[in-house]
Design an enzyme around this catalytic site. Structure first.
Site: not given
Length: 465
Positions: A56, A58, A67
């Protein structure tokens, strides 16, 4: 908790420069270019992958990789390395598109801790703990371990302060960016332990311990030690046995002092008015962990942990200088400053530090050292490549990975997060998996069957991993 689930969230620095080193794209534009295949695949810059990890963008336009849940710490290291590979491939694809457009621009992703502007990048560890345990008791014993852990698992680096304007080598630069011992805040006060209560599981059974003091590490040995030793220390605390009172007088002042003490043996004041040293704290915890360690693998952790402590205590870096990040970097900087006749404050050392953390396989200083046998290479290539495509098979990640993989293969729109799986079509019901240890569930089997029945034959856009 004998069997524990953990995960690692890594924030990456991002720069896009021309051949002459000047900035080619602002970070926001470079991030959009980097994530273009991700958005094409998942219609979002926040997706779960086939290996059950989360990829993603951020806040602040920095890429992040979390993970999947792991209950084996070498599996976690493989999943972390897989994240590096996935992002490196995305950067290579972006560079090719920019070149095809005639732009002189190359994206670099840095798994670093502090940049030249003083921005700190997070490497957040998550450990599943029992809700029934005394969570308020954990920090009392865990903080002295975490404050001194940097002498083993720090990434190393150079800081400049009033006492050393020419620069000094430290175990961890991130230590200067910690401002509280325990807090629910993250970026505002940046605590060692974050208490935000997001268990990502059954809240009546589990709680997530969120540690945000760790350095991003390139060495597989350093990353493994970070999780393996912390797991053993948590197990000692959870055992309920009588523990030594090692609470520190001032955690934040001490974490900065420990970072600067390369002997690990300067006195640090404790809360009860006595004093200890960083080496003593680590040795006490290692000795206690020996009572709970089980099997050959954990005996090996104890041995490696002891080698790290001895490297600091004796000053003999011969083992550490090819295994632990801080010592590898210390040796590298010593060689460069001696050869070039410059101090640690020279801009070349800062560039070298950043290049050490570059995840580009062809441009990373760390990878060059690894190929020359000057940095560790524990995992086999097939383990890292397997982790790119496959989730761990012994945790809930296995279920998420199955659903994401099937949905992509059959072209079925879906939504996934840490606990919930759902198809995005009218009437679809969400499937919740609140047990992080679950590896099979009838509801997930039914969801997989539904995907196969309603899936389209056409292949979806290629995923980034």
């Amino acid at each position: 908790m004998i069997r524990r689930v953990g995960g690692l969230e890594t924030e990456f620095g991002l720069v896009c420069v021309r051949a002459d080193g000047t900035r080619a794209l602002e970070p926001e534009a470079a991030a959009r270019e980097l994530f273009r295949p991700v958005v094409a695949m998942g219609r979002s810059s926040n997706v779960f992958l086939r290996n059950a990890a989360r990829l993603y963008l951020d806040v602040g336009s920095h890429p992040e990789y979390a993970t999947a849940e792991c209950d084996d710490w070498w599996e976690l290291v493989a999943q972390d390395r897989a994240g590096e590979r996935i992002f490196a491939d995305l950067a290579a694809q972006a560079d090719q598109r920019l070149a095809a457009e005639g732009q002189d621009a190359r994206i670099h992703l840095l798994k670093n801790n502090v940049d030249s502007a003083g921005n700190a990048f997070g490497s957040h560890e998550n450990y599943l703990v029992d809700r029934r345990g005394e969570f308020t008791r954990l920090p009392r014993y865990l903080l002295p371990f975490l404050v001194t852990r940097q002498i083993i698992t720090g990434a190393g680096g150079v800081v400049r302060d009033d006492a050393a304007p020419e620069g000094r080598f430290v175990f961890s630069r991130r230590s200067d960016h910690m401002w509280e011992a325990v807090s629910s805040a993250t970026t505002r006060t940046r605590p060692i332990i974050n208490t935000r209560d997001e268990p990502h599981g059954d809240p009546t059974r589990f709680r997530r311990l969120h540690i945000i003091v760790g350095d991003s590490t390139m060495s597989e040995v350093s990353t493994h030690l970070r999780f393996a030793t912390t797991d053993l220390v948590l197990r000692v605390i959870e055992s309920g046995r009588a523990l030594p009172e090692l609470a520190l007088h001032d955690d934040i002042a001490t974490i900065r002092a420990v970072a600067r003490d390369l002997t690990g043996q300067q006195a640090i004041p404790t809360a009860n008015g006595s004093a200890t040293t960083a080496v003593e704290v680590q040795q006490r915890w290692l000795d206690l962990a020996a009572d709970v360690a089980e099997g050959d693998a954990e005996q090996e952790v104890l041995q490696t942990w002891q080698q790290g402590i001895d490297a600091v205590r004796t000053g003999d870096r011969s083992w550490a200088a090819t295994h632990l990040d801080w010592a590898i970097k210390e040796k590298l900087f010593d060689q460069v400053t001696a050869r070039r006749g410059v101090t640690l404050a020279d801009p070349e050392i800062e560039r070298l530090d950043l290049a050490y953390h570059d995840i580009d396989p062809s441009g990373s200083v760390f990878q060059v050292l690894r190929r020359r046998g000057l940095a560790p290479s524990v995992l086999q290539e097939r383990q890292v490549e397997n982790a790119r495509e496959h989730a761990p098979t012994t945790t809930r990640a296995h279920l998420r990975g199955q659903v994401v993989t099937a949905a992509q293969q059959y072209g079925v729109d879906h939504v996934a997060d840490w606990t919930t799986l759902r198809l995005t079509r009218p009437g679809a019901m969400p499937v919740q998996v609140l047990d992080p240890f679950a590896t099979s569930l009838p509801e997930v089997d039914a969801l997989l069957e539904e995907i196969r029945e309603h899936g389209e034959a056409a292949a979806p856009p290629a995923p980034p991993a």
